[in-house]
Design a protein around this motif. Sequence first.
Motif, PDB file in Angstrom:
ATOM      1  N   GLY A  10       0.815  -1.226   0.087  1.00 27.24           N
ATOM      2  CA  GLY A  10      -0.123   0.108   0.173  1.00 27.24           C
ATOM      3  C   GLY A  10       0.867   1.436  -0.031  1.00 27.24           C
ATOM      4  N   GLY A  14       1.631   0.779  -4.981  1.00 27.32           N
ATOM      5  CA  GLY A  14       0.321  -0.090  -4.613  1.00 27.32           C
ATOM      6  C   GLY A  14      -1.040   0.921  -4.720  1.00 27.32           C
ATOM      7  N   LEU A  15      -0.894   2.231  -4.595  1.00 29.16           N
ATOM      8  CA  LEU A  15      -2.078   2.869  -4.611  1.00 29.16           C
ATOM      9  C   LEU A  15      -2.033   3.357  -5.888  1.00 29.16           C
ATOM     10  CD1 LEU A  15      -1.165   5.356  -1.438  1.00 29.16           C
ATOM     11  CD2 LEU A  15      -3.034   3.712  -1.730  1.00 29.16           C
ATOM     12  N   ALA A  18      -3.926   0.797  -7.891  1.00 31.04           N
ATOM     13  CA  ALA A  18      -5.372   0.497  -7.466  1.00 31.04           C
ATOM     14  C   ALA A  18      -6.007   1.323  -8.199  1.00 31.04           C
ATOM     15  CB  ALA A  18      -5.422   0.355  -5.945  1.00 31.04           C
ATOM     16  N   VAL A  28      -6.283  -4.647  -2.330  1.00 29.51           N
ATOM     17  CA  VAL A  28      -4.990  -4.235  -2.094  1.00 29.51           C
ATOM     18  C   VAL A  28      -4.574  -4.593  -0.461  1.00 29.51           C
ATOM     19  CG1 VAL A  28      -3.337  -2.122  -1.614  1.00 29.51           C
ATOM     20  CG2 VAL A  28      -5.163  -1.950  -3.342  1.00 29.51           C
ATOM     21  N   GLU A  30      -2.064  -4.565   2.352  1.00 28.10           N
ATOM     22  CA  GLU A  30      -1.141  -3.826   3.048  1.00 28.10           C
ATOM     23  C   GLU A  30      -0.785  -4.351   4.399  1.00 28.10           C
ATOM     24  OE1 GLU A  30       1.729  -1.546   4.829  1.00 28.10           O
ATOM     25  OE2 GLU A  30       1.121  -1.608   2.699  1.00 28.10           O
ATOM     26  N   ILE A  35      -1.246   3.545   4.974  1.00 28.71           N
ATOM     27  CA  ILE A  35      -0.665   3.249   3.765  1.00 28.71           C
ATOM     28  C   ILE A  35       0.557   4.325   3.736  1.00 28.71           C
ATOM     29  CG2 ILE A  35      -3.122   2.983   2.618  1.00 28.71           C
ATOM     30  CD1 ILE A  35      -3.205   5.974   1.974  1.00 28.71           C
ATOM     31  N   ALA A  85      -6.008   8.558  -2.039  1.00 27.39           N
ATOM     32  CA  ALA A  85      -6.773   7.654  -1.950  1.00 27.39           C
ATOM     33  C   ALA A  85      -8.281   7.865  -1.642  1.00 27.39           C
ATOM     34  CB  ALA A  85      -6.140   6.935  -0.714  1.00 27.39           C
ATOM     35  N   TRP A  91     -10.037   3.566  -0.538  1.00 24.50           N
ATOM     36  CA  TRP A  91     -10.043   2.829   0.923  1.00 24.50           C
ATOM     37  C   TRP A  91     -10.914   1.844   0.816  1.00 24.50           C
ATOM     38  CZ3 TRP A  91      -6.472   4.416   3.853  1.00 24.50           C
ATOM     39  CH2 TRP A  91      -6.043   5.828   4.018  1.00 24.50           C
ATOM     40  N   ILE A  94      -8.728  -1.346   0.017  1.00 20.81           N
ATOM     41  CA  ILE A  94      -7.248  -1.686   0.844  1.00 20.81           C
ATOM     42  C   ILE A  94      -7.936  -2.227   2.217  1.00 20.81           C
ATOM     43  CG2 ILE A  94      -5.453  -0.301   2.039  1.00 20.81           C
ATOM     44  CD1 ILE A  94      -5.952   2.185   0.322  1.00 20.81           C
ATOM     45  N   LEU A  96      -5.889  -3.116   5.611  1.00 14.17           N
ATOM     46  CA  LEU A  96      -4.572  -2.887   6.326  1.00 14.17           C
ATOM     47  C   LEU A  96      -4.439  -3.992   7.126  1.00 14.17           C
ATOM     48  CD1 LEU A  96      -5.592   0.811   7.063  1.00 14.17           C
ATOM     49  CD2 LEU A  96      -3.993   0.013   5.310  1.00 14.17           C
TER      50      LEU A  96
END
Length: 518
Positions: A10, A14-15, A18, A28, A30, A35, A85, A91, A94, A96
């Motif tokens: 992330g 990665g961002l 995406a 994603v 992470e 991120i 993001a 979001w 993602i 996390l």
Amino acid sequence: MEGKVAIIGGGISGLVAARQLLPHHPVVFEASASIGGVWRHSSYRSTRLQTPRADYEFSDYPWPNGSDPTFPTHTEILDYLHGYATRFGLWPLIRLNSRVVEICYLGDREKAGFTDQWGESGRPFPGHPVWEVGVVTGDSLDVQWFKFEFVVMCIGKYGDVPKLPVFPRGRGPEVFHGKVMHTLDYCKLGEDEATELMKGKKVVVVGYKKSAIDLATECAEVNKGADGQPCTMLIRTLHWTVPSYSIWGLPFFLFYSTRLSQFLHPRPNQGALRSLLCHLLYPMRRVVSMFIESYLSWKLPLKKYGLRPDHPFEEDYASCQMAILPESFFQEADEGRINFVKSPKWWFWESGVELEDGTKLDADVVFLATGFDGKKKLRSVLPQPFAGVLEDASGLMPLYRGTVNPLIPNMAFVGYLESVSNLHTAELRCKWLAKFLGGCFKLPTVEEMFAQVWKETEVMRRTTRFFRRHCISTFSINHSDEICEEMGLSSWRKKSWLAEVFSPYNNNDYKENPNVLA
């Protein structure tokens, strides 16, 4: 969470992956709780970007304070990434605290990567899962498995896995009575902890690249005052450093970042006539390098401290190893708070470090600013035989368009190709990847892809002794031209011939819809 595309990491790569792959509803993963990648986990409190804002900007998301001439701090960059993001609704994609611990291949191992075309007939989506991703969430020890047709690896070259020196037997950190710390661990300290660690201590910083220079500056600032101790930089290989993006009053981009300036340098796929021309233009390239060297030798006290490299400036630029100096670096050295010693080999003794010539340096703390091993991270999660073909005999990752390994099917790698602006490098290649996944073109054969990678490697090999970094800085515009042509876009992106010849290229030149934020 089973779907077509998994993105692992992330950070910036990665961002932007995406963002560009939104039509395929990527997931994603992470590993951490936030991120940002290296800007979150591998930055000091004083870390700043090394390029101007305009060169480190997403093509569809301008900086809110784009006219600010200062280099952004790492906290400003994190705020910028969070805004990115949010702006593009990333979001929900993602996950996390989701660490990928293993990836399994579900396809035919006998055929994978060794057919006439990459993957299955060059198609990115075979119509069934090809990869199974094992994920550990939070503090759980249970591995959850998710299947995908395509995986994008964005775990980066920096952070997570430190590259540590190898020492003779009995001369490693175990014999040292002080504290040894890699810069990766230093980044995790709070400001009070870092101050306490260095204040009044004899500190040795091993290295002379950006992280070492920043750390030595922080150490010097902490040790101002009567009870302070100087920080010693132990330098194994000298590299050119730059105080600003201005050379004798001229903007730096004029020397390496325009079509005219890059015309002087060799590039892949050039014909015999242009190869001859590049050979004849070598003196001009040397003059440009010497012009920059003359300014740096005048502006900085390199001779005073024995810090003038023996190799041309061009070699550091061509290998992406040029570092921007903190404003106070040489001021701290002039005031006696930063010392310099040079030795290609060194090891530990009880009270510090010993140099190859027998000189012993007392130390309470030794920081290892010795880099990271990003490929080790990749090898730890990829299965065989793919982990074994991540790099070639020269140590480079053989990536077609800086993105696809011809021998690893239905997988892309973003963030492993370097240039002047790694954000720009990552975004354009993610746009190329999006076009590929969208069926706009097919990949060439495995042989053709390797031939292209080999040509780029040969250019780097001839340009710099540090070619074991996949850096395209001296032919970055040509590299982007070829990517645009493959995507079916015009390679010349400026509005006039004059701008094409004399203006630098950045992400704004590669907008497909310039009114996207209107």
